[in-house]
Design an enzyme around this catalytic site. Structure first.
Site, mmCIF file in Angstrom:
data_model
loop_
_atom_site.group_PDB
_atom_site.id
_atom_site.type_symbol
_atom_site.label_atom_id
_atom_site.label_comp_id
_atom_site.label_asym_id
_atom_site.label_seq_id
_atom_site.Cartn_x
_atom_site.Cartn_y
_atom_site.Cartn_z
ATOM 1 N N ARG A 1 0.862 -1.181 0.000
ATOM 2 C CA ARG A 1 0.000 0.000 0.000
ATOM 3 C C ARG A 1 0.900 1.232 0.000
ATOM 4 O O ARG A 1 1.766 1.372 0.847
ATOM 5 C CB ARG A 1 -0.897 -0.030 1.238
ATOM 6 C CG ARG A 1 -1.617 1.284 1.557
ATOM 7 C CD ARG A 1 -2.619 1.637 0.476
ATOM 8 N NE ARG A 1 -3.493 2.707 0.889
ATOM 9 C CZ ARG A 1 -3.242 3.996 0.752
ATOM 10 N NH1 ARG A 1 -2.108 4.410 0.244
ATOM 11 N NH2 ARG A 1 -4.120 4.889 1.127
ATOM 12 N N GLU B 1 -11.160 4.253 -4.548
ATOM 13 C CA GLU B 1 -11.301 2.806 -4.670
ATOM 14 C C GLU B 1 -11.945 2.456 -6.004
ATOM 15 O O GLU B 1 -12.545 3.303 -6.664
ATOM 16 C CB GLU B 1 -12.124 2.280 -3.498
ATOM 17 C CG GLU B 1 -11.417 2.512 -2.171
ATOM 18 C CD GLU B 1 -12.211 2.042 -0.979
ATOM 19 O OE1 GLU B 1 -13.323 1.511 -1.157
ATOM 20 O OE2 GLU B 1 -11.714 2.209 0.141
ATOM 21 N N ARG C 1 -1.358 -5.307 4.815
ATOM 22 C CA ARG C 1 -0.584 -4.799 3.690
ATOM 23 C C ARG C 1 0.719 -4.180 4.194
ATOM 24 O O ARG C 1 0.769 -3.629 5.286
ATOM 25 C CB ARG C 1 -1.380 -3.752 2.916
ATOM 26 C CG ARG C 1 -2.646 -4.282 2.309
ATOM 27 C CD ARG C 1 -3.415 -3.226 1.562
ATOM 28 N NE ARG C 1 -3.917 -2.172 2.437
ATOM 29 C CZ ARG C 1 -4.750 -1.218 2.053
ATOM 30 N NH1 ARG C 1 -5.177 -1.183 0.808
ATOM 31 N NH2 ARG C 1 -5.157 -0.293 2.887
#
Length: 199
Positions: free
Chosen positions: A74, A82, A117
């Site tokens: 990320r 998104e 992440r």
């Protein structure tokens, strides 16, 4: 009897919340303790690593292969819409054009987050930093922790807004909604934003 049932329900809810918190935080605490003991690299490791792109999930999240491990990265410094959000598909497509599968990139780890992440910075082979490019092209907000419009790429965001690039295309009539706000909107309110600015 009803009061007793309510008490049991509240207690069960509390237990579930505590368990969820433990399962999310425990791996981070364990990694931190191991790093202090010198068993694993520190979370804030700044050593550049070469990786190959395996998949672009959305404009600011990617899967890369580094040292024979598949990692989900990320980006830090930028927050992009998104995939299901207005301009999310266009932002993701612009990154897919820059990062085809197999493309080599340089990345620097910057810790990890609760969703599993790896946080980090990514550079293309020509030296351009990806989060700066996203903000400059108008496909992401400059982002620092929880502050939108702050962070290292404020000037790029102001320039993108002024030139009406990317998600700022209709900003005067239909201001874009940051992802953290988008996730809180009801389905009805999301529909209002979907029809706002045609691409």
């Amino acid at each position: 009897l009803i009061a007793q049932q309510r008490y049991v329900c509240r207690k069960m809810h509390y237990v579930r919340a505590v368990n969820a918190l433990i399962f999310r935080i425990a791996p981070l605490l364990l990694t931190g303790l191991l790093a202090l003991a010198g068993c694993v690299p520190a979370l804030g490791q700044t050593t550049p690593e070469t990786a190959r792109v395996a998949r672009v999930i959305d404009a600011d999240t990617y899967e890369v292969i580094s040292d024979a491990r598949r990692l989900r990265v990320r980006l830090t410094g930028a927050d992009a819409p998104e995939v299901g959000q207005p301009f999310g598909a266009q932002a993701t497509d612009s990154v897919r054009a820059l990062l085809p599968v197999g493309q080599r990139v340089t990345r620097v780890r910057g810790g990890s987050e609760l969703f599993g992440r790896t946080l980090g910075r990514v550079w293309l082979l020509d030296g351009r930093r990806l989060d700066s490019m996203l903000v400059g092209r108008g496909w992401a907000w400059s982002y620092a922790g929880t502050a939108y419009g702050a962070g290292p790429w404020q000037a790029q965001q102001v320039a993108a807004l002024g030139a009406r690039r990317g998600l700022w295309r209709c900003a005067d009539r239909w201001p874009p909604v940051p992802p953290h706000v988008w996730r809180t909107l009801s389905a009805r309110n999301r529909l209002r934003y979907r029809g706002g600015c045609a691409w």
